[in-house]
Design a protein around this motif. Structure first.
Motif, PDB file in Angstrom:
ATOM      1  N   ARG A   1       0.901  -1.277  -0.061  1.00  0.00           N
ATOM      2  CA  ARG A   1       0.059   0.094  -0.074  1.00  0.00           C
ATOM      3  C   ARG A   1       0.864   1.297  -0.051  1.00  0.00           C
ATOM      4  N   GLU A   2       1.919   0.970   0.674  1.00  0.00           N
ATOM      5  CA  GLU A   2       2.939   2.303   0.814  1.00  0.00           C
ATOM      6  C   GLU A   2       3.342   2.973  -0.707  1.00  0.00           C
ATOM      7  N   LEU A   3       3.614   1.814  -1.443  1.00  0.00           N
ATOM      8  CA  LEU A   3       4.121   1.982  -2.924  1.00  0.00           C
ATOM      9  C   LEU A   3       2.883   2.603  -3.819  1.00  0.00           C
ATOM     10  N   ALA A   4       1.759   1.889  -3.616  1.00  0.00           N
ATOM     11  CA  ALA A   4       0.484   2.531  -4.291  1.00  0.00           C
ATOM     12  C   ALA A   4       0.138   3.791  -3.763  1.00  0.00           C
ATOM     13  N   ASP A   5       0.398   4.199  -2.605  1.00  0.00           N
ATOM     14  CA  ASP A   5       0.195   5.571  -2.136  1.00  0.00           C
ATOM     15  C   ASP A   5       1.320   6.601  -3.058  1.00  0.00           C
ATOM     16  N   ARG A   6       2.435   6.263  -3.250  1.00  0.00           N
ATOM     17  CA  ARG A   6       3.437   6.909  -3.795  1.00  0.00           C
ATOM     18  C   ARG A   6       3.179   7.327  -5.156  1.00  0.00           C
ATOM     19  N   ILE A   7       2.518   6.001  -5.647  1.00  0.00           N
ATOM     20  CA  ILE A   7       2.221   6.086  -7.094  1.00  0.00           C
ATOM     21  C   ILE A   7       1.159   7.205  -7.449  1.00  0.00           C
ATOM     22  N   VAL A   8       0.118   7.288  -6.575  1.00  0.00           N
ATOM     23  CA  VAL A   8      -0.946   8.195  -7.022  1.00  0.00           C
ATOM     24  C   VAL A   8      -0.930   9.598  -6.186  1.00  0.00           C
ATOM     25  N   ALA A   9       0.177   9.894  -5.478  1.00  0.00           N
ATOM     26  CA  ALA A   9       0.354  10.897  -4.616  1.00  0.00           C
ATOM     27  C   ALA A   9       0.086  12.159  -5.456  1.00  0.00           C
ATOM     28  N   ARG A  10      -0.158  13.181  -4.644  1.00  0.00           N
ATOM     29  CA  ARG A  10      -0.432  14.611  -5.317  1.00  0.00           C
ATOM     30  C   ARG A  10       0.964  15.454  -4.937  1.00  0.00           C
ATOM     31  N   PRO A  11       1.162  16.309  -5.338  1.00  0.00           N
ATOM     32  CA  PRO A  11       2.256  17.504  -5.323  1.00  0.00           C
ATOM     33  C   PRO A  11       1.923  17.987  -3.911  1.00  0.00           C
ATOM     34  N   GLY A  12       2.841  18.294  -3.018  1.00  0.00           N
ATOM     35  CA  GLY A  12       3.060  18.777  -1.841  1.00  0.00           C
ATOM     36  C   GLY A  12       2.742  17.793  -0.413  1.00  0.00           C
ATOM     37  N   THR A  13       2.637  16.477  -0.897  1.00  0.00           N
ATOM     38  CA  THR A  13       2.383  15.462  -0.018  1.00  0.00           C
ATOM     39  C   THR A  13       3.357  14.671   0.445  1.00  0.00           C
ATOM     40  N   LYS A  14       3.426  13.946   1.584  1.00  0.00           N
ATOM     41  CA  LYS A  14       4.564  13.393   2.101  1.00  0.00           C
ATOM     42  C   LYS A  14       5.010  12.180   0.971  1.00  0.00           C
ATOM     43  N   ASP A  15       3.955  11.633   0.311  1.00  0.00           N
ATOM     44  CA  ASP A  15       4.269  10.488  -0.426  1.00  0.00           C
ATOM     45  C   ASP A  15       4.648  10.855  -1.775  1.00  0.00           C
ATOM     46  N   TYR A  16       4.727  11.824  -2.183  1.00  0.00           N
ATOM     47  CA  TYR A  16       4.730  12.658  -3.574  1.00  0.00           C
ATOM     48  C   TYR A  16       6.354  12.765  -3.957  1.00  0.00           C
ATOM     49  N   GLY A  17       6.779  12.099  -4.968  1.00  0.00           N
ATOM     50  CA  GLY A  17       7.991  11.960  -5.329  1.00  0.00           C
ATOM     51  C   GLY A  17       8.558  11.582  -6.492  1.00  0.00           C
ATOM     52  N   ALA A  18       9.691  11.183  -6.715  1.00  0.00           N
ATOM     53  CA  ALA A  18       9.873  10.810  -8.340  1.00  0.00           C
ATOM     54  C   ALA A  18       9.160   9.845  -8.875  1.00  0.00           C
ATOM     55  N   LEU A  19       8.658   8.532  -8.053  1.00  0.00           N
ATOM     56  CA  LEU A  19       7.911   7.535  -8.680  1.00  0.00           C
ATOM     57  C   LEU A  19       6.554   8.091  -9.006  1.00  0.00           C
ATOM     58  N   SER A  20       5.861   8.972  -8.250  1.00  0.00           N
ATOM     59  CA  SER A  20       4.985   9.745  -8.641  1.00  0.00           C
ATOM     60  C   SER A  20       4.793  10.415  -9.928  1.00  0.00           C
ATOM     61  N   ILE A  21       5.965  11.125 -10.191  1.00  0.00           N
ATOM     62  CA  ILE A  21       5.966  12.114 -11.077  1.00  0.00           C
ATOM     63  C   ILE A  21       6.172  11.130 -12.536  1.00  0.00           C
ATOM     64  N   TRP A  22       7.077  10.129 -12.373  1.00  0.00           N
ATOM     65  CA  TRP A  22       7.540   9.191 -13.508  1.00  0.00           C
ATOM     66  C   TRP A  22       6.302   8.570 -13.970  1.00  0.00           C
ATOM     67  N   VAL A  23       5.526   7.966 -13.062  1.00  0.00           N
ATOM     68  CA  VAL A  23       4.182   7.331 -13.413  1.00  0.00           C
ATOM     69  C   VAL A  23       2.980   8.221 -13.927  1.00  0.00           C
ATOM     70  N   GLN A  24       2.953   9.422 -13.455  1.00  0.00           N
ATOM     71  CA  GLN A  24       1.886  10.228 -13.769  1.00  0.00           C
ATOM     72  C   GLN A  24       2.172  10.958 -15.003  1.00  0.00           C
ATOM     73  N   SER A  25       3.322  10.845 -15.278  1.00  0.00           N
ATOM     74  CA  SER A  25       3.762  11.675 -16.511  1.00  0.00           C
ATOM     75  C   SER A  25       3.239  10.986 -17.672  1.00  0.00           C
ATOM     76  N   GLN A  26       3.178   9.698 -17.458  1.00  0.00           N
ATOM     77  CA  GLN A  26       2.844   8.813 -18.742  1.00  0.00           C
ATOM     78  C   GLN A  26       1.566   8.076 -18.654  1.00  0.00           C
ATOM     79  N   CYS A  27       0.941   7.925 -17.402  1.00  0.00           N
ATOM     80  CA  CYS A  27      -0.248   7.393 -17.139  1.00  0.00           C
ATOM     81  C   CYS A  27      -1.343   7.796 -16.107  1.00  0.00           C
ATOM     82  N   ARG A  28      -2.419   7.119 -16.378  1.00  0.00           N
ATOM     83  CA  ARG A  28      -3.480   7.318 -15.353  1.00  0.00           C
ATOM     84  C   ARG A  28      -3.440   6.071 -14.252  1.00  0.00           C
ATOM     85  N   ALA A  29      -3.275   6.552 -13.269  1.00  0.00           N
ATOM     86  CA  ALA A  29      -3.041   5.724 -11.951  1.00  0.00           C
ATOM     87  C   ALA A  29      -4.125   5.489 -11.015  1.00  0.00           C
TER      88      ALA A  29
END
Length: 302
Positions: free
Chosen positions: A166-194
């Motif tokens: 779940r921790e990884l799932a939270d990072r994938i769908v995280a929004r800017p400014g949140t603790k889970d938001y990071g490189a993985l969030s941007i990498w996935v969301q730049s190409q996909c709908r998650a």
């Protein structure tokens, strides 16, 4: 009957492992999904059709593999544990469209195993109109590099439906400014709908993990992906921007540019984009990070 999948319940797994004289490997992230309703939900989330080539990382006992095979054009399933793959072979015997590979799906943390990619490409080329999907109960220890590296390939999956921490799932769908938001969030969301399809308790698995899990569906958006001029550069840039999360944006850009830009050049880029050099990378949304990456790439010497 070939491919007739028996229900992967706790009692079934205990009996099969006892008969084979093997035990789950915790270090390999082997946690088997025993909630049959959640297994069906994972399968439904994949929306498999007759033109789909499925990559499954973590064959396990072959339970999910056997359910997918009748719905897809082909399944390439990969298992690093030889005794476990032999166990799965009994379940999958007689399924002509299943390719079983005893291998590590990763060559290293930044690259997929070429043999796995070759097997997938062979099935994709076998008939016109085929497309790739990743459907798997991903071993926890390889989930992040599998997802990120697949998106870095020339033929990324059209859809990925997976169970992950779940921790990884939270990072994938995280929004800017949140603790889970990071490189993985941007990498996935730049190409996909998650999206997170369902959060799963530890009791859904055997052995029980210490953390919750989630079914995640990640759908490739070609229009989003086409905006990225240099995929490899963007991937490296985004990771560099989050090496030190507490650093200010100006310092992170200098680090990401690997000292090939001077401070005045970085300041000029930030000013042109309307970005504050004293903010942090986690405050930038995907669009802002894309624009910043391209501005930096344009300024770098050849």
């Amino acid at each position: 009957m070939p491919g007739s999948s028996r229900n992967q319940t706790f009692s079934f797994l205990k009996r099969r492992f006892r008969e084979a004289g093997i035990e789950p490997h915790k270090k390999r992230g082997q946690n088997f999904l025993i909630d049959l309703n959640l297994q069906r939900l994972l399968l439904e989330s994949a929306g498999l059709g007759p033109d789909d080539v499925v990559l499954e990382v973590g064959t396990g006992t072959g339970s999910l593999t056997a359910l997918m095979a009748p719905k897809a054009a082909a399944v390439v399933t990969v298992e690093v544990d030889r005794p476990l793959l032999e166990l799965a072979g009994e379940e999958l015997y007689g399924l002509p469209n299943v390719t079983m590979l005893q291998a590590d799906a990763l060559k290293n943390k930044n690259r997929l195993n070429p043999a796995v990619l070759e097997a997938v490409q062979k099935e994709l080329a076998a008939a016109p109109g085929r497309s790739l999907k990743l459907v798997a109960n991903l071993p926890y220890n390889v989930a992040t590099p599998i997802l990120t590296n697949l998106l870095a390939t020339d033929t990324p999956p059209r859809l990925m439906a997976v169970t992950i921490q779940r921790e990884l799932a939270d990072r994938i769908v995280a929004r800017p400014g949140t603790k889970d938001y990071g490189a993985l969030s941007i990498w996935v969301q730049s190409q996909c709908r998650a999206e997170v399809v369902r959060v799963m308790p530890p009791t859904a698995f055997w052995p029980r993990p210490k953390v919750s899990s989630a079914i995640v569906r990640i759908t490739l958006d070609e229009q989003l992906r086409e905006r990225i001029a240099d995929l490899a550069f963007f991937h490296g840039f985004v990771r560099s921007m989050f090496f030190h999360r507490r650093k200010f944006l100006r310092s992170e850009v200098l680090s990401a540019a690997k000292k090939r830009l001077e401070k005045p050049q970085v300041d000029a880029i930030l000013a042109r984009l309307g970005l504050d050099g004293t903010t942090r990378a986690e405050r930038l949304d995907v669009e802002q990070m894309l624009r910043l990456c391209e501005a930096v790439r344009a300024e770098l010497p050849d």
